[in-house]
Design a protein around this motif. Structure first.
Motif, short mmCIF file in Angstrom:
data_model
loop_
_atom_site.label_atom_id
_atom_site.label_comp_id
_atom_site.label_asym_id
_atom_site.label_seq_id
_atom_site.Cartn_x
_atom_site.Cartn_y
_atom_site.Cartn_z
N SER A 174 -27.32 6.64 -101.30
CA SER A 174 -26.69 7.56 -102.12
C SER A 174 -27.89 8.63 -102.50
O SER A 174 -29.03 8.39 -102.16
N ALA A 175 -27.45 9.49 -102.92
CA ALA A 175 -28.60 10.78 -103.27
C ALA A 175 -29.23 10.42 -104.45
O ALA A 175 -30.50 10.55 -104.42
N GLU A 176 -28.72 9.50 -105.44
CA GLU A 176 -29.64 9.11 -106.53
C GLU A 176 -30.56 8.11 -105.92
O GLU A 176 -31.72 8.13 -106.28
N ARG A 177 -30.33 7.09 -104.97
CA ARG A 177 -31.33 6.23 -104.49
C ARG A 177 -32.30 6.81 -103.60
O ARG A 177 -33.45 6.43 -103.50
N GLU A 178 -31.81 8.11 -102.92
CA GLU A 178 -32.82 8.69 -102.14
C GLU A 178 -33.94 9.06 -103.11
O GLU A 178 -34.97 9.23 -102.81
N HIS A 179 -33.44 9.74 -104.48
CA HIS A 179 -34.51 10.26 -105.26
C HIS A 179 -35.44 8.94 -105.87
O HIS A 179 -36.53 9.34 -105.91
N PRO A 182 -41.42 2.89 -93.40
CA PRO A 182 -40.97 3.46 -94.82
C PRO A 182 -39.52 3.39 -94.95
O PRO A 182 -38.63 3.25 -94.14
N MET A 183 -38.99 3.55 -96.18
CA MET A 183 -37.57 3.57 -96.42
C MET A 183 -37.27 5.22 -96.22
O MET A 183 -36.74 5.78 -97.02
N ASN A 184 -37.38 5.66 -94.92
CA ASN A 184 -37.04 6.81 -94.47
C ASN A 184 -35.58 7.10 -94.52
O ASN A 184 -34.72 6.41 -94.47
N VAL A 185 -35.07 8.49 -94.62
CA VAL A 185 -33.89 8.96 -94.81
C VAL A 185 -33.36 9.60 -93.23
O VAL A 185 -34.02 10.30 -92.81
N HIS A 186 -32.20 9.16 -92.74
CA HIS A 186 -31.78 9.61 -91.41
C HIS A 186 -30.44 10.13 -91.62
O HIS A 186 -29.85 10.01 -92.60
N GLN A 187 -30.02 10.95 -90.60
CA GLN A 187 -28.81 11.38 -90.30
C GLN A 187 -28.02 10.75 -89.16
O GLN A 187 -28.66 10.77 -88.15
N VAL A 188 -26.88 10.25 -89.13
CA VAL A 188 -25.99 9.89 -88.07
C VAL A 188 -24.88 10.78 -88.13
O VAL A 188 -24.13 10.98 -89.26
N LEU A 189 -24.41 11.07 -86.63
CA LEU A 189 -23.13 11.98 -86.55
C LEU A 189 -22.65 11.79 -85.25
O LEU A 189 -23.27 11.26 -84.31
N PHE A 190 -21.43 11.97 -85.18
CA PHE A 190 -20.54 12.11 -84.25
C PHE A 190 -19.92 13.47 -83.90
O PHE A 190 -18.95 13.92 -84.89
N LEU A 192 -28.42 8.08 -94.36
CA LEU A 192 -28.51 6.29 -94.67
C LEU A 192 -30.29 6.12 -94.48
O LEU A 192 -30.88 7.08 -94.18
N PHE A 193 -30.47 5.01 -95.33
CA PHE A 193 -32.03 4.66 -95.31
C PHE A 193 -32.45 3.88 -94.00
O PHE A 193 -31.34 3.36 -93.46
#
Length: 288
Positions: free
Chosen positions: A29-34, A267-275, A249-250
């Motif tokens: 979630s965006a809140e968790r990313e922050h 680390p708890m990096n953020v990634h994008q996954v797409l199709f 996602l993390f």
């Protein structure tokens, strides 16, 4: 990274990916990313990753990977195969198991651990459907001969009709395959290590090689030598591939403090996954 123990493997099993392979999508979630900024362990590991970035890698990632000599033992390979499954969920992979697919490309396949996951996923889909399958070739390509050798040594076909093949290749310069040779292509962690000019060359080659669909996993956090590309959907659309599903996602299950990763790998990096699917795919008659 020390050699994983049975307890380390059991800890990954507790993440529940067998029952919920898309768990990372719901976990973000965006809140968790922050809130990552409040996690001391994440901040520590981030500083370490920034500080320990190889000068050779930052200066020229292509040369770095081409000259890499990094054998990996079976235990570490197996652990990382399971570990990476959290942040590389099988979005769109059901298309690989559908009749009409004959060739899948894993571009920047590394040690082949995620190529193995793709093969295992397809075989599992066939088994669940009571389907005998069809001839399917999955080809992994990487700049590093060392990592290609790791892939050849450790991967195993999970089904008699699935062939796994690995080769060295430079996608920036172009691969020796015809237009639309592959039905689908996976690109996991490749775009992030490329500068802008090599990225454009790889995107052009990717669009040339791929007839049906493209799966991407790429980092969204900036590091020395790593460039996030949040506009990948637009870049793919410019080349005739429209994103049908995209998620952030993390790199591991979120926790307010500490980590769920028993080996504390990243680390708890953020990634994008797409199709992304081809807007005007060629007919089989035009391809074969």
């Amino acid at each position: 990274m020390h050699v994983p123990t049975p307890e380390d493997f059991r800890a990954l099993t507790d993440w529940g990916l067998v029952e919920r392979p898309f768990a990372a999508i719901d976990d973000y979630s965006a809140e968790r990313e922050h809130r990552r900024t409040e996690n001391d362990r994440h901040q520590r590991r981030r500083r370490e990753q920034e500080r320990n970035a190889s000068a050779e890698f930052v200066a020229d990632s292509q040369a770095y990977y081409r000259s890499m000599d990094r054998p990996i033992d079976r235990t570490k390979w197996s652990y990382l195969k399971r570990r990476k499954a959290w942040f590389q969920p099988p979005v769109g992979w059901n298309r690989f198991a559908a009749p009409g697919t004959s060739r899948v490309l894993d571009l920047g396949c590394g040690d082949g651990d995620q190529t193995q996951r793709v093969a295992d996923f397809v075989a599992g889909q066939w088994l669940s459907a009571g389907y005998d399958g069809f001839p399917l070739e999955i080809v992994g390509v990487d700049l590093s001969e060392s990592r290609v050798e790791n892939a050849r040594r450790h991967t195993r076909s999970p089904h008699e009709k699935i062939t796994l093949r690995f080769e060295t290749g430079d996608t920036v310069a172009g691969l020796d395959y015809g237009d639309d040779f592959f039905d689908h292509t996976l690109v996991m962690g490749l775009f992030e290590v490329l500068g802008d000019d090599p990225l454009e060359a790889v995107l052009d080659e990717l669009a040339r090689l791929t007839a049906q669909g493209i799966y991407v996993r790429d980092i969204l956090d900036a590091y020395p030598g790593l460039t996030p590309r949040p506009d990948l959907s637009a870049r793919l659309a410019d080349r005739g591939f429209d994103t049908v599903e995209r998620h952030k996602l993390f790199e591991e299950p979120f926790v307010a403090t500490g980590t769920h990763d028993p080996l504390d790998v990243w680390p708890m990096n953020v990634h994008q996954v797409l199709f992304a699917a081809a807007t005007d795919p060629p007919s089989p008659e035009d391809r074969y």
